[in-house]
Design an enzyme around this catalytic site. Structure first.
Site, PDB file in Angstrom:
ATOM      1  N   ARG A 123      10.524  -0.926  11.256  1.00 17.17           N
ATOM      2  CA  ARG A 123       9.425  -0.695  12.204  1.00 17.17           C
ATOM      3  C   ARG A 123       9.391  -1.785  13.263  1.00 17.17           C
ATOM      4  NH1 ARG A 123       4.396   0.087   8.248  1.00 17.17           N
ATOM      5  NH2 ARG A 123       3.538  -1.296   9.836  1.00 17.17           N
ATOM      6  N   LYS A 167       0.823  -1.224   0.000  1.00 18.22           N
ATOM      7  CA  LYS A 167       0.000   0.000   0.000  1.00 18.22           C
ATOM      8  C   LYS A 167       0.851   1.266   0.000  1.00 18.22           C
ATOM      9  CE  LYS A 167      -2.141  -0.675   3.932  1.00 18.22           C
ATOM     10  NZ  LYS A 167      -1.840  -1.992   4.496  1.00 18.22           N
ATOM     11  N   ARG A 180      11.274  -4.950   5.091  1.00 15.94           N
ATOM     12  CA  ARG A 180      10.848  -3.550   4.925  1.00 15.94           C
ATOM     13  C   ARG A 180      11.616  -2.585   5.827  1.00 15.94           C
ATOM     14  NH1 ARG A 180       4.600  -2.022   5.100  1.00 15.94           N
ATOM     15  NH2 ARG A 180       4.606  -3.079   7.114  1.00 15.94           N
ATOM     16  N   ARG A 203     -10.199   0.527   7.987  1.00 20.14           N
ATOM     17  CA  ARG A 203      -9.679  -0.803   8.321  1.00 20.14           C
ATOM     18  C   ARG A 203     -10.762  -1.692   8.899  1.00 20.14           C
ATOM     19  NH1 ARG A 203      -3.898   0.248   8.605  1.00 20.14           N
ATOM     20  NH2 ARG A 203      -2.824  -1.729   8.801  1.00 20.14           N
ATOM     21  N   ARG A 245      -1.270  -9.060  12.867  1.00 17.10           N
ATOM     22  CA  ARG A 245      -1.807  -8.041  11.959  1.00 17.10           C
ATOM     23  C   ARG A 245      -2.529  -8.681  10.781  1.00 17.10           C
ATOM     24  NH1 ARG A 245       3.625  -5.778  11.095  1.00 17.10           N
ATOM     25  NH2 ARG A 245       2.860  -4.639   9.309  1.00 17.10           N
TER      26      ARG A 245
HETATM   27  P1  ADP Z   1       0.793  -1.993   7.215  1.00 14.64           P
HETATM   28  O1  ADP Z   1       1.016  -1.316   5.896  1.00 14.64           O
HETATM   29  O2  ADP Z   1       1.835  -3.003   7.514  1.00 14.64           O
HETATM   30  O3  ADP Z   1      -0.603  -2.502   7.354  1.00 14.64           O
HETATM   31  P2  ADP Z   1       0.283   0.490   8.603  1.00 14.64           P
HETATM   32  O4  ADP Z   1       1.366   1.491   8.590  1.00 14.64           O
HETATM   33  O5  ADP Z   1      -0.880   0.727   7.678  1.00 14.64           O
HETATM   34  O6  ADP Z   1       0.954  -0.917   8.351  1.00 14.64           O
HETATM   35  O7  ADP Z   1      -0.323   0.344  10.085  1.00 14.64           O
HETATM   36  C1  ADP Z   1       0.500   0.067  11.192  1.00 14.64           C
HETATM   37  C2  ADP Z   1      -0.364  -0.066  12.457  1.00 14.64           C
HETATM   38  O8  ADP Z   1      -1.026   1.188  12.732  1.00 14.64           O
HETATM   39  C3  ADP Z   1      -1.513  -1.072  12.408  1.00 14.64           C
HETATM   40  O9  ADP Z   1      -1.087  -2.398  12.703  1.00 14.64           O
HETATM   41  C4  ADP Z   1      -2.457  -0.513  13.481  1.00 14.64           C
HETATM   42  O10 ADP Z   1      -1.999  -0.807  14.789  1.00 14.64           O
HETATM   43  C5  ADP Z   1      -2.323   0.983  13.293  1.00 14.64           C
HETATM   44  N1  ADP Z   1      -3.334   1.538  12.355  1.00 14.64           N
HETATM   45  C6  ADP Z   1      -3.079   2.106  11.147  1.00 14.64           C
HETATM   46  N2  ADP Z   1      -4.223   2.507  10.564  1.00 14.64           N
HETATM   47  C7  ADP Z   1      -5.233   2.183  11.424  1.00 14.64           C
HETATM   48  C8  ADP Z   1      -6.649   2.321  11.408  1.00 14.64           C
HETATM   49  N3  ADP Z   1      -7.275   2.848  10.355  1.00 14.64           N
HETATM   50  N4  ADP Z   1      -7.362   1.886  12.478  1.00 14.64           N
HETATM   51  C9  ADP Z   1      -6.760   1.336  13.519  1.00 14.64           C
HETATM   52  N5  ADP Z   1      -5.423   1.160  13.625  1.00 14.64           N
HETATM   53  C10 ADP Z   1      -4.668   1.579  12.581  1.00 14.64           C
END
Ligand code: ADP
Length: 216
Positions: free
Chosen positions: A162, A14, A127, A88, A173
């Protein structure tokens, strides 16, 4: 003006695709993951709480994420946005409809980046991300390695791994994604907005499929 949402499993690409879309189409890139990580690096009381939740691979409370998202969307007076990491879950999807309605915006495309679990797990383990500009690298992909070890090609700042990119957190996740986020595919399909892309290919092939959807 185009408003695009990317939906995918963790580490499916993404963030990488959002940056390519931002560069080519001049859209603003909004990542709720980046917004939350920036709150964590501020070391605020909220940031310390968020860090614990994110490290475990759990979702942050909907209201907190919505608050950060609203600030970002309202401060971005742009051609349109590419939003990733949000929504999400189904509640966030209906809240997003409300937020966009209030500011007279609508979603043009929801692009689902499809990858198998093993591919996403491998991407997660390699990553790296720039602390400063957010650019994403991958040590397991020769096209996505930084030119100099540990240094961002764009801004010369430090790139880091990260603390949720370890196998244990990734598995949590991924399950959270299957349970909470995957139902959004049917939600957007029923609205006629969903486009699907095979994201297991290299990042430029994936981007080319996205260009075919948005327009060259
Ligand atoms: P990835 O691309 O690996 O999914 P992100 O950077 O999108 O990682 O998200 C990292 C973490 O941030 C998630 O595992 C969650 O804990 C939190 N997070 C991000 N976006 C949301 C959201 N819309 N609602 C709830 N938690 C979120």
């Amino acid at each position: 003006m185009k408003n695009i949402i990317l939906i995918a499993a963790p580490a499916a690409g993404k963030g990488t695709q959002a940056k390519l879309i931002e560069e080519k189409y001049g859209l603003i890139h909004i990542s709720t993951g980046d917004l939350l990580r920036s709150e964590v690096s501020s070391n605020s009381e909220l940031g310390i709480e968020l860090d614990k939740i994110m490290k475990k691979g759990q979702l942050v409370n909907d209201e907190i994420v919505e608050d950060l998202l609203r600030k970002k969307i309202n401060s971005s007076n742009s051609n349109g946005f590419v939003l990733e990491g949000y929504p999400r879950n189904l509640n966030q999807a209906s809240r997003l409809d409300v937020i966009l309605n209030e500011i007279n915006k609508k979603i043009d495309y929801v692009i689902y980046l499809d990858v198998p679990f093993e591919v996403a797990l491998k991407r997660s383990s390699g990553r790296l991300q720039c602390k400063y500009c957010g650019k994403i690298y991958n040590l397991n992909d020769e096209k996505l390695r930084p030119l100099k070890n540990g240094i961002c090609n764009n801004c010369g700042k430090e790139i880091y791994q990260r603390n949720d990119d370890n196998e244990e957190s990734f598995k949590i996740r991924f399950n959270t994604y299957l349970e909470n986020t995957k139902p959004l595919i049917d939600y957007y399909k029923s609205k006629g907005l969903l486009k699907e892309v095979d994201s297991s290919k290299d990042c430029y092939t994936v981007f080319s499929s996205i260009e075919n959807i948005i327009g060259k």
